[in-house]
Design an enzyme around this catalytic site. Sequence first.
Site, PDB file in Angstrom:
ATOM      1  N   ASP A  66       0.865  -1.174   0.000  1.00  0.00           N
ATOM      2  CA  ASP A  66       0.000   0.000   0.000  1.00  0.00           C
ATOM      3  C   ASP A  66       0.907   1.231   0.000  1.00  0.00           C
ATOM      4  O   ASP A  66       2.089   1.143   0.339  1.00  0.00           O
ATOM      5  CB  ASP A  66      -0.889  -0.030   1.245  1.00  0.00           C
ATOM      6  CG  ASP A  66      -1.719   1.223   1.377  1.00  0.00           C
ATOM      7  OD1 ASP A  66      -2.352   1.615   0.386  1.00  0.00           O
ATOM      8  OD2 ASP A  66      -1.708   1.822   2.463  1.00  0.00           O
ATOM      9  N   ASP A 105      -1.826  -0.561   6.144  1.00  0.00           N
ATOM     10  CA  ASP A 105      -1.988  -0.007   7.484  1.00  0.00           C
ATOM     11  C   ASP A 105      -3.397   0.454   7.810  1.00  0.00           C
ATOM     12  O   ASP A 105      -3.680   0.772   8.958  1.00  0.00           O
ATOM     13  CB  ASP A 105      -1.039   1.182   7.678  1.00  0.00           C
ATOM     14  CG  ASP A 105      -1.587   2.453   7.064  1.00  0.00           C
ATOM     15  OD1 ASP A 105      -2.098   2.381   5.928  1.00  0.00           O
ATOM     16  OD2 ASP A 105      -1.511   3.509   7.713  1.00  0.00           O
ATOM     17  N   ASP A 129      -7.281  -1.756   4.002  1.00  0.00           N
ATOM     18  CA  ASP A 129      -6.304  -2.778   3.622  1.00  0.00           C
ATOM     19  C   ASP A 129      -6.619  -4.144   4.238  1.00  0.00           C
ATOM     20  O   ASP A 129      -6.059  -5.156   3.826  1.00  0.00           O
ATOM     21  CB  ASP A 129      -4.892  -2.368   4.070  1.00  0.00           C
ATOM     22  CG  ASP A 129      -4.410  -1.114   3.370  1.00  0.00           C
ATOM     23  OD1 ASP A 129      -4.704  -0.971   2.174  1.00  0.00           O
ATOM     24  OD2 ASP A 129      -3.743  -0.285   4.016  1.00  0.00           O
TER      25      ASP A 129
END
Length: 634
Positions: free
Chosen positions: A310, A505, A509
């Site tokens: 990410d 995080d 996600d």
Amino acid sequence: MDHSNEDRLKIALLLVGFGGLATGLILHVAARPDLAQTVWFAGVVPILAALLVEILRSLWRGEVGLDIVAALSMSSALAFGETLAAAVVAVMYSGGTFLESFAEGRARREMRDLLSRVPRMATRYRDNGLVDVPLDDIEPGDRLLIRQGDVVAADGTVASASAFLDTSALTGESLPVRVDAGGEAMSGSTNAGEAFDLIASRPAKDSTYAGIVRLVEEAQRSKAPMSRLADRWSLGFLAVTVGLAFAAWWFTGDPIRAVAVLVVATPCPLILAVPVALVAGLSRAAHFGVLIKGAGALETMANIRTLILDKTGTLTDGQPRIVSMDSHLGMDEDELLRLAAALEQASKHPMAQAIVAAARTRGLSLPVPSEVTEVPGEGVAGRVEGRVVLVGGHGFVSDRVERTAVEHPALAAGAVLVAVGIDGQLAGHLIMADPLRDGARDMLSSLRGQGVKRILLATGDRREVAERVTQGLGLDGIRAGLTPDQKVLLVLTEHKRGPVMMVGDGVNDAPALAAADVGVAMGARGAAASAEAADVVLLVDRIDRLGAGMEIAHGARRIALESVVAGIGLSVLGMVAAALGYLSPVQGALLQEAIDVAVILNALRALRISPAAAPPSAPAPVAMETGLPGKVPK
């Protein structure tokens, strides 16, 4: 039976076996062989009885263990009059079980240290006084007193001027972290400075440290695929042992050779090497702030072929920072920043708090603003030391100052422009962006050296922003503008190429982390949902710790395989030598114990893995020091 009772029983059996062996040897030297035989026999019986009980318990659970080999070797040695060999095997077996407990305890030491730090009580302000309350009674909004040396009982914000926290038990950082008023304090950290007040933000049972404790307990109960494979191998090893012993007796007519084969057969490389090495790896990773939820996740980490990252909060800090400043009135940059930050103290916007953090990092003294008015989403106006100050978007400020020919600077993709007006004039601009994390470049290079073939970026941000941030990283692909469902689809698609690791995080996600073979959550600031869905949690807010965790996973798995291959190889050679008559039962028993000790000591080498990817201890990032609230959008 709890662990303490089990340990006491193992020690008692070891003393009985050793006492019987030693006493019998003394009697044998004193020319009393008949009495020595009796003492040896008496020393073996209680150990054999305890072993048979354990075997029956295992069979009741549907497990077939290699303890059967030890029972066969002792029983056959007693049956054919080899009482000395039986006594040696009994001592070796009881010593091996004790050594197993010691080795596993040693491997879990750092995890036990983590668990032992759980506080039982907290000191809460109530009715103008202080009262000690159980952790379960802590509620959000409670004001707690954290004395010097106390472990922070719940996540919260610092209500005093500042606090110095020792987070080494959680993150591996050796230096205390300064947290200013309003900053976040992580439960499980220790107060290394003066007493301070904390406002609890969530119940203790839902806090970071309580979650970590639950994860550690799950990890201790876990069983790796390699361990399950070893269980299947153990059945084959048992069959080979019994077959070789029977063949030696059948072809030579000498039952003592069969006894020698049975006593030299050592199951320790299979039943001990793998769990000890992997649990030692879990413990070592925790030392570097990488909490791996189980031995299975540790083993899978060593086989990862694709890494998906990410962007915001993972590859980047997730919080805006000032990357450059332009001053238009000849004003010193520090003075421009000081006046802007002084006014921004009145705003809770993430951009405002980032400007305040930047000023404090430079050691600038910030006066208290007055007559402050804020237009949500646009800017703030007020007075600082008698001067009229405006901070906000370029349009917000330019509409409120004298017209000027100064144009705002060109912005790179993903950057944000903050204008500053002072006394009716455009004084300057602050350019802010979400920068790449320190160590990210080296970490990606390290992972490629550890067998990761593909590294992809998955983000919900615009493609031009993602390309700017990751320029020069050598990624194999960028997937921008993704929804949480599309991130999951990307993980499943990449799984066709091999095991996939996903690092994120945020709450969005969590589905992708759960879908990946190994999900990694940035747990220091990340959302609880992502930490719960992940297999690995980085307790320190540094992406480079992932490289250290991967290196430890590779090392622990390699050590486990080395122990199995070398130990089983030596055992098979010993059994063949015994079948051919080159080893007596007593010699075989001694060889067995030598192999056991060597295998266990080799497995414990995983506790000394020193990953090259581990960064030196350093102060925590600004985010932890200042407790900046909020994140920029993903």
